[in-house]
Scaffold this motif. Structure first.
Motif, mmCIF file in Angstrom:
data_model
loop_
_atom_site.group_PDB
_atom_site.id
_atom_site.type_symbol
_atom_site.label_atom_id
_atom_site.label_comp_id
_atom_site.label_asym_id
_atom_site.label_seq_id
_atom_site.Cartn_x
_atom_site.Cartn_y
_atom_site.Cartn_z
ATOM 1 N N LEU A 72 -15.236 -11.922 -16.364
ATOM 2 C CA LEU A 72 -15.688 -11.680 -14.998
ATOM 3 C C LEU A 72 -17.150 -11.244 -14.968
ATOM 4 O O LEU A 72 -17.894 -11.596 -14.044
ATOM 5 C CB LEU A 72 -14.800 -10.627 -14.338
ATOM 6 N N CYS A 73 -17.570 -10.489 -15.985
ATOM 7 C CA CYS A 73 -18.981 -10.094 -16.068
ATOM 8 C C CYS A 73 -19.875 -11.314 -16.232
ATOM 9 O O CYS A 73 -20.957 -11.395 -15.642
ATOM 10 C CB CYS A 73 -19.191 -9.120 -17.233
ATOM 11 N N GLU A 74 -19.425 -12.271 -17.034
ATOM 12 C CA GLU A 74 -20.202 -13.492 -17.219
ATOM 13 C C GLU A 74 -20.291 -14.270 -15.908
ATOM 14 O O GLU A 74 -21.353 -14.790 -15.541
ATOM 15 C CB GLU A 74 -19.570 -14.354 -18.307
ATOM 16 N N LEU A 75 -19.187 -14.345 -15.209
ATOM 17 C CA LEU A 75 -19.164 -15.071 -13.943
ATOM 18 C C LEU A 75 -20.113 -14.459 -12.914
ATOM 19 O O LEU A 75 -20.700 -15.177 -12.091
ATOM 20 C CB LEU A 75 -17.741 -15.084 -13.377
ATOM 21 N N THR A 76 -20.251 -13.143 -12.969
ATOM 22 C CA THR A 76 -21.077 -12.455 -11.979
ATOM 23 C C THR A 76 -22.490 -12.169 -12.489
ATOM 24 O O THR A 76 -23.245 -11.422 -11.856
ATOM 25 C CB THR A 76 -20.401 -11.145 -11.541
ATOM 26 N N GLY A 77 -22.843 -12.755 -13.635
ATOM 27 C CA GLY A 77 -24.214 -12.665 -14.126
ATOM 28 C C GLY A 77 -24.583 -11.343 -14.772
ATOM 29 O O GLY A 77 -25.763 -11.012 -14.859
ATOM 30 N N ARG A 78 -23.587 -10.600 -15.266
ATOM 31 C CA ARG A 78 -23.871 -9.326 -15.929
ATOM 32 C C ARG A 78 -24.233 -9.528 -17.389
ATOM 33 O O ARG A 78 -23.735 -10.435 -18.048
ATOM 34 C CB ARG A 78 -22.650 -8.401 -15.857
ATOM 35 N N ARG A 79 -25.058 -8.647 -17.916
ATOM 36 C CA ARG A 79 -25.473 -8.739 -19.314
ATOM 37 C C ARG A 79 -24.302 -8.536 -20.270
ATOM 38 O O ARG A 79 -24.346 -8.985 -21.412
ATOM 39 C CB ARG A 79 -26.555 -7.695 -19.615
ATOM 40 N N SER A 80 -23.276 -7.843 -19.823
ATOM 41 C CA SER A 80 -22.112 -7.596 -20.681
ATOM 42 C C SER A 80 -21.169 -8.788 -20.750
ATOM 43 O O SER A 80 -20.128 -8.731 -21.402
ATOM 44 C CB SER A 80 -21.347 -6.361 -20.180
ATOM 45 N N GLY A 81 -21.524 -9.884 -20.101
ATOM 46 C CA GLY A 81 -20.723 -11.098 -20.193
ATOM 47 C C GLY A 81 -20.815 -11.725 -21.571
ATOM 48 O O GLY A 81 -21.727 -11.410 -22.349
ATOM 49 N N CYS A 82 -19.902 -12.630 -21.891
ATOM 50 C CA CYS A 82 -19.839 -13.216 -23.235
ATOM 51 C C CYS A 82 -21.059 -14.074 -23.558
ATOM 52 O O CYS A 82 -21.352 -14.321 -24.732
ATOM 53 C CB CYS A 82 -18.560 -14.027 -23.405
ATOM 54 N N SER A 83 -21.796 -14.525 -22.547
ATOM 55 C CA SER A 83 -23.060 -15.256 -22.758
ATOM 56 C C SER A 83 -24.223 -14.501 -22.131
ATOM 57 O O SER A 83 -25.205 -15.092 -21.703
ATOM 58 C CB SER A 83 -22.970 -16.674 -22.180
ATOM 59 N N ARG A 84 -24.057 -13.187 -22.067
ATOM 60 C CA ARG A 84 -25.083 -12.280 -21.514
ATOM 61 C C ARG A 84 -25.440 -12.590 -20.069
ATOM 62 O O ARG A 84 -26.568 -12.390 -19.627
ATOM 63 C CB ARG A 84 -26.337 -12.287 -22.382
ATOM 64 N N GLY A 85 -24.475 -13.142 -19.357
ATOM 65 C CA GLY A 85 -24.683 -13.427 -17.950
ATOM 66 C C GLY A 85 -25.500 -14.660 -17.660
ATOM 67 O O GLY A 85 -25.785 -14.965 -16.505
ATOM 68 N N LYS A 86 -25.868 -15.403 -18.691
ATOM 69 C CA LYS A 86 -26.735 -16.574 -18.517
ATOM 70 C C LYS A 86 -25.958 -17.894 -18.464
ATOM 71 O O LYS A 86 -26.514 -18.918 -18.104
ATOM 72 C CB LYS A 86 -27.756 -16.638 -19.646
ATOM 73 N N GLY A 87 -24.698 -17.864 -18.865
ATOM 74 C CA GLY A 87 -23.928 -19.100 -18.928
ATOM 75 C C GLY A 87 -23.121 -19.385 -17.685
ATOM 76 O O GLY A 87 -22.902 -20.536 -17.323
ATOM 77 N N GLY A 88 -22.631 -18.311 -17.054
ATOM 78 C CA GLY A 88 -21.821 -18.499 -15.863
ATOM 79 C C GLY A 88 -20.479 -19.142 -16.151
ATOM 80 O O GLY A 88 -19.951 -19.063 -17.258
ATOM 81 N N SER A 89 -19.936 -19.814 -15.170
ATOM 82 C CA SER A 89 -18.589 -20.371 -15.248
ATOM 83 C C SER A 89 -18.426 -21.426 -16.332
ATOM 84 O O SER A 89 -17.392 -21.499 -16.991
ATOM 85 C CB SER A 89 -18.213 -20.975 -13.893
ATOM 86 N N MET A 90 -19.440 -22.238 -16.545
ATOM 87 C CA MET A 90 -19.282 -23.413 -17.411
ATOM 88 C C MET A 90 -19.709 -23.210 -18.856
ATOM 89 O O MET A 90 -19.475 -24.083 -19.681
ATOM 90 C CB MET A 90 -20.065 -24.591 -16.826
#
Length: 215
Positions: A72-90
């Motif tokens: 969800l962090c990745e989807l919402t553009g957060r740095r804690s996302g699995c792609s640091r928020g740069k990958g988004g949904s895809m």
């Protein structure tokens, strides 16, 4: 398996709600209804096996080790996302998970390359390359099939047929909707993707084709 199925559905429902609220920007491709494919295959994957998919990849990211919060962090553009928020949904990635791919059908030749690398390096792993019915008529798909057969590459191609490719029904886009028969020189089977146990057993049988000694 039931817990994973339910968690992915709830995760996708949450993602869809966030998209409607415009908290998720850009694209948001959900896999609601396709959970059994991912869960069934994941049950049979070994440590050395890998996966690459299309852009409905939130569930796969979770199954390959990304926490629901990080998805969800990745989807919402957060740095804690699995792609640091740069990958988004895809564009989510994890260990042995080579992500979703936004270019239709691109994951098929890429998955073939990943499987070839595993064979070349002697890792005894297979790569599951997932694509949709909308990508089934791409030229690169057939080229990858041909190369995989010629070089005995350990890649398992999985067509997730949800009936539509970008709003166009399978019947309107494909002269033959029996996608499992497309690679006539590669063994193919039809599997009920609503039955997680059937998906699991099909993944087991195809693993035996490549590695008969694997338990």
């Amino acid at each position: 398996m039931l817990r994973q199925l339910l968690l992915i559905r709830r995760l996708e429902t949450s993602a869809g709600n966030l998209y409607k609220e415009k908290v998720v920007r850009g694209f948001c491709h959900l896999s609601s209804g396709q959970e059994a494919i991912a869960v069934g295959i994941r049950c049979m994957m070994r440590e050395q096996d890998s996966i690459i998919s299309g852009y409905r990849s939130h569930g796969w990211a979770y199954l390959m080790g990304v926490s629901p919060a990080n998805v969800l962090c990745e989807l919402t553009g957060r740095r804690s996302g699995c792609s640091r928020g740069k990958g988004g949904s895809m564009h989510m990635y994890a260990s042995n998970f080579y992500g979703g791919n936004g270019i239709v059908g691109a994951q098929v030749p890429l998955g073939t390359g990943i499987a070839f690398a595993a064979k070349y390096l002697g890792k005894q792993g297979v790569c599951f390359s997932l694509y949709g019915d909308g990508a089934s008529n791409q030229g690169q798909v057939y080229e990858a099939f041909n190369m995989a057969k010629l070089w005995d590459i350990p890649c398992i191609y999985v067509c997730e047929n949800n009936g539509y490719g970008m709003g166009t029904s399978a019947e309107r886009s494909s002269a033959s909707t029996n996608y499992y028969t497309r690679g006539d020189y590669i063994p193919g089977i039809w599997v009920d993707s609503m039955d997680v146990s059937a998906v699991k057993e099909s993944a087991r049988s195809f693993g035996f084709i490549f590695f008969p000694t694997t338990p």
